[in-house]
Design an enzyme around this catalytic site. Sequence first.
Site, PDB file in Angstrom:
ATOM      1  N   GLY A 181      24.147  49.931  37.340  1.00 23.15           N
ATOM      2  CA  GLY A 181      23.475  49.668  36.068  1.00 23.15           C
ATOM      3  C   GLY A 181      22.810  50.929  35.575  1.00 23.15           C
ATOM      4  O   GLY A 181      22.553  51.838  36.358  1.00 23.15           O
TER       5      GLY A 181
ATOM      6  N   TYR B 275      23.163  51.008  41.533  1.00 21.05           N
ATOM      7  CA  TYR B 275      21.923  50.295  41.181  1.00 21.05           C
ATOM      8  C   TYR B 275      21.718  49.108  42.128  1.00 21.05           C
ATOM      9  O   TYR B 275      20.589  48.801  42.525  1.00 21.05           O
ATOM     10  CB  TYR B 275      22.007  49.815  39.731  1.00 21.05           C
ATOM     11  CG  TYR B 275      20.732  49.189  39.201  1.00 21.05           C
ATOM     12  CD1 TYR B 275      19.754  49.971  38.611  1.00 21.05           C
ATOM     13  CD2 TYR B 275      20.522  47.817  39.301  1.00 21.05           C
ATOM     14  CE1 TYR B 275      18.580  49.404  38.121  1.00 21.05           C
ATOM     15  CE2 TYR B 275      19.354  47.240  38.817  1.00 21.05           C
ATOM     16  CZ  TYR B 275      18.383  48.032  38.225  1.00 21.05           C
ATOM     17  OH  TYR B 275      17.239  47.464  37.746  1.00 21.05           O
TER      18      TYR B 275
ATOM     19  N   HIS C 201      30.686  54.838  44.247  1.00 27.33           N
ATOM     20  CA  HIS C 201      31.409  53.754  43.563  1.00 27.33           C
ATOM     21  C   HIS C 201      32.785  53.522  44.196  1.00 27.33           C
ATOM     22  O   HIS C 201      33.745  54.194  43.840  1.00 27.33           O
ATOM     23  CB  HIS C 201      31.572  54.094  42.080  1.00 27.33           C
ATOM     24  CG  HIS C 201      30.289  53.987  41.327  1.00 27.33           C
ATOM     25  ND1 HIS C 201      29.864  52.823  40.739  1.00 27.33           N
ATOM     26  CD2 HIS C 201      29.306  54.890  41.115  1.00 27.33           C
ATOM     27  CE1 HIS C 201      28.686  53.007  40.172  1.00 27.33           C
ATOM     28  NE2 HIS C 201      28.325  54.260  40.386  1.00 27.33           N
TER      29      HIS C 201
ATOM     30  N   SER D  52      53.541  32.818  19.836  1.00 21.77           N
ATOM     31  CA  SER D  52      53.524  33.946  18.898  1.00 21.77           C
ATOM     32  C   SER D  52      54.608  34.970  19.204  1.00 21.77           C
ATOM     33  O   SER D  52      54.849  35.866  18.413  1.00 21.77           O
ATOM     34  CB  SER D  52      52.171  34.641  18.978  1.00 21.77           C
ATOM     35  OG  SER D  52      52.075  35.341  20.200  1.00 21.77           O
ATOM     36  N   GLY D  53      55.238  34.846  20.375  1.00 18.20           N
ATOM     37  CA  GLY D  53      56.188  35.875  20.789  1.00 18.20           C
ATOM     38  C   GLY D  53      55.551  36.852  21.753  1.00 18.20           C
ATOM     39  O   GLY D  53      56.220  37.628  22.402  1.00 18.20           O
ATOM     40  N   GLY D  54      54.233  36.834  21.869  1.00 23.98           N
ATOM     41  CA  GLY D  54      53.527  37.718  22.790  1.00 23.98           C
ATOM     42  C   GLY D  54      53.403  37.094  24.172  1.00 23.98           C
ATOM     43  O   GLY D  54      53.697  35.917  24.360  1.00 23.98           O
ATOM     44  N   VAL D  55      52.927  37.911  25.108  1.00 25.40           N
ATOM     45  CA  VAL D  55      52.928  37.471  26.503  1.00 25.40           C
ATOM     46  C   VAL D  55      51.866  36.396  26.755  1.00 25.40           C
ATOM     47  O   VAL D  55      52.111  35.457  27.525  1.00 25.40           O
ATOM     48  CB  VAL D  55      52.764  38.676  27.467  1.00 25.40           C
ATOM     49  CG1 VAL D  55      51.421  39.359  27.312  1.00 25.40           C
ATOM     50  CG2 VAL D  55      52.990  38.264  28.904  1.00 25.40           C
ATOM     51  N   ASP D  56      50.714  36.474  26.094  1.00 28.16           N
ATOM     52  CA  ASP D  56      49.642  35.527  26.409  1.00 28.16           C
ATOM     53  C   ASP D  56      50.039  34.091  26.069  1.00 28.16           C
ATOM     54  O   ASP D  56      49.940  33.197  26.902  1.00 28.16           O
ATOM     55  CB  ASP D  56      48.352  35.890  25.661  1.00 28.16           C
ATOM     56  CG  ASP D  56      47.886  37.291  25.977  1.00 28.16           C
ATOM     57  OD1 ASP D  56      48.323  37.838  27.003  1.00 28.16           O
ATOM     58  OD2 ASP D  56      47.107  37.856  25.190  1.00 28.16           O
ATOM     59  N   SER D  57      50.479  33.897  24.830  1.00 26.91           N
ATOM     60  CA  SER D  57      50.817  32.524  24.456  1.00 26.91           C
ATOM     61  C   SER D  57      52.037  32.039  25.242  1.00 26.91           C
ATOM     62  O   SER D  57      52.134  30.857  25.573  1.00 26.91           O
ATOM     63  CB  SER D  57      51.051  32.400  22.949  1.00 26.91           C
ATOM     64  OG  SER D  57      52.162  33.148  22.539  1.00 26.91           O
TER      65      SER D  57
ATOM     66  N   LYS E 241      44.570  40.837  31.322  1.00 23.56           N
ATOM     67  CA  LYS E 241      45.907  40.978  30.732  1.00 23.56           C
ATOM     68  C   LYS E 241      46.976  41.355  31.783  1.00 23.56           C
ATOM     69  O   LYS E 241      48.066  40.792  31.799  1.00 23.56           O
ATOM     70  CB  LYS E 241      45.860  42.060  29.655  1.00 23.56           C
ATOM     71  CG  LYS E 241      47.152  42.242  28.897  1.00 23.56           C
ATOM     72  CD  LYS E 241      47.094  41.447  27.640  1.00 23.56           C
ATOM     73  CE  LYS E 241      48.282  41.667  26.746  1.00 23.56           C
ATOM     74  NZ  LYS E 241      48.145  40.860  25.535  1.00 23.56           N
TER      75      LYS E 241
END
Length: 514
Positions: A59, A87, A173, A227-232, A370
Amino acid sequence: MASTEGVRKVLVLDFGGQYAQLIARRVRECRVYSELIPYDTPVEQIRAANPAGLILSGGPRSVNEPDAPTLDPLVFELGVPVLGICYGLQLMAKLKGGRVGRLESAEYGGATVSVVERGRLFEGLPADMACWMSHGDSVLEAPAGFVVTAQSDLLPVAAMEDREAGIYGVQFHPEVRHTAYGQELLKNFLYRICDIAPTWTPVSIIEEAVRRIQAEVGGERIVCGLSGGVDSAVAALLTYKAVGDQLTCIFVDHGFMRKNEGEEVEATFRRHFHVPLIHVRAKERFLSKLAGVTEPERKRKIIGEEFIRTFEEESRKLGKARFLVQGTLYSDVIESGTREAAKIKSHHNVGGLPEDVDFDLVEPLRMLFKDEVRVVGAELGLPESIVWRQPFPGPGLAIRIIGEVDEERLQILQEADFVLLDEIKRAGLYRQIWQSFAVLPAIRSVGVMGDERTYAYPIVVRAVTSDDAMTADWARLPHDLLERISNRIINEVPGVNRVVLDISSKPPSTIEWE
Ligand code: XMP
């Protein structure tokens, strides 16, 4: 927090560090499910979520500031192993009675950390490790009961632990790639200390999603906007796997897809998955609504509105569906609390929710990033053309045709865009580039082809690199590739006599032209 009963998970308490989300992703890469939660989540809520491990993120503040974010010390009493990072380490040191303060200078960048007491966190790791540092304060003195397990030239406490209590902390990190053995260290924490098995795989994600959708939807009808996209696409396939023919997908094809794309999406879904699908070919309807419209925001509004009306009409014909599948991603969920950015353009997510339509939402991708959606899509058998499709705006080519959209100009852009993408793919650059596309401006210029004077449109080549579309840089495409793109577009696309390259970054430009 999501209800993910049965899944052993690690909660990352977010103290506002720039890498907090990255920690959750790295844990998931270890095949352990992980969620990000606010640092001040009540301890009872944490207990109820039954985590197998907790990670305190970095942080930007100093734990010594009076109003600095802090932690309910009862978190350490939950009987769940805790790993503090940066942090997170400093906070646990302070709360447990150690001393935190400024060394001579802050430390940003690479440093060598030496393990002085191996324990389970550093098991199997080398004695000296290149680690990434990014801190102002440091732990000057470990609390009583803690063993210092690593140091550096600068740091008396680069890592510490109270093994009995299951509390571990590191100043560096592990989630950042520059920390050479960071992922191994996280694995030690997850597998050896929290005793979690790496079972969160694409197959288990699919099984879990299917179970959840079945429980949510029961025997009701459900619709999904493709929609043609990967998510939908992935959201639709998971839902189909869960409830079969109770699902109907509605693909509102506004006609502004890329060349052949509408038919390809339909073919994929019908041939490979047998998903019930309504393909609404609405090009004429959208074109007529856009006749004479040149202002970008008006275009977007009209397309968004018309999309919703078409979707509604089609779903009404099906009879009443109670649920709507929505491809919301985890990054949207994380951002939605803080997303206050000024509106630059009114985005219209074609695969998404018509705002004023009365449905209950089912969001099977709500907990996925994604890249995880892509992995699940590949596992479900989606073709690469959908899994790896570059982002495409909801209003499609209509916002890449500057000025009025008509049939003739749409066809010019579709052809030019097809050639451009074909060359980008042949050059093996399609996946590396965030987006690459053609834009058709509303001007014409003079040229000469054969012995004829021409007066025709130019095509703008737009190709950008980006991580998240918030910022972008223009892609340095090789000159010979640009030459091929230019030659082919001018030769193969009637109505075009010139090709120009957009060399603007975002900001101050945007990725799209409208
Ligand atoms: P800009 O042009 O604002 O675009 O830099 C950022 C990203 O968003 C995409 N984009 C959209 N995506 N519906 C979407 O789903 C939209 O209306 C829309 N408009 C732009 C754009 O392609 C880029 O990836």
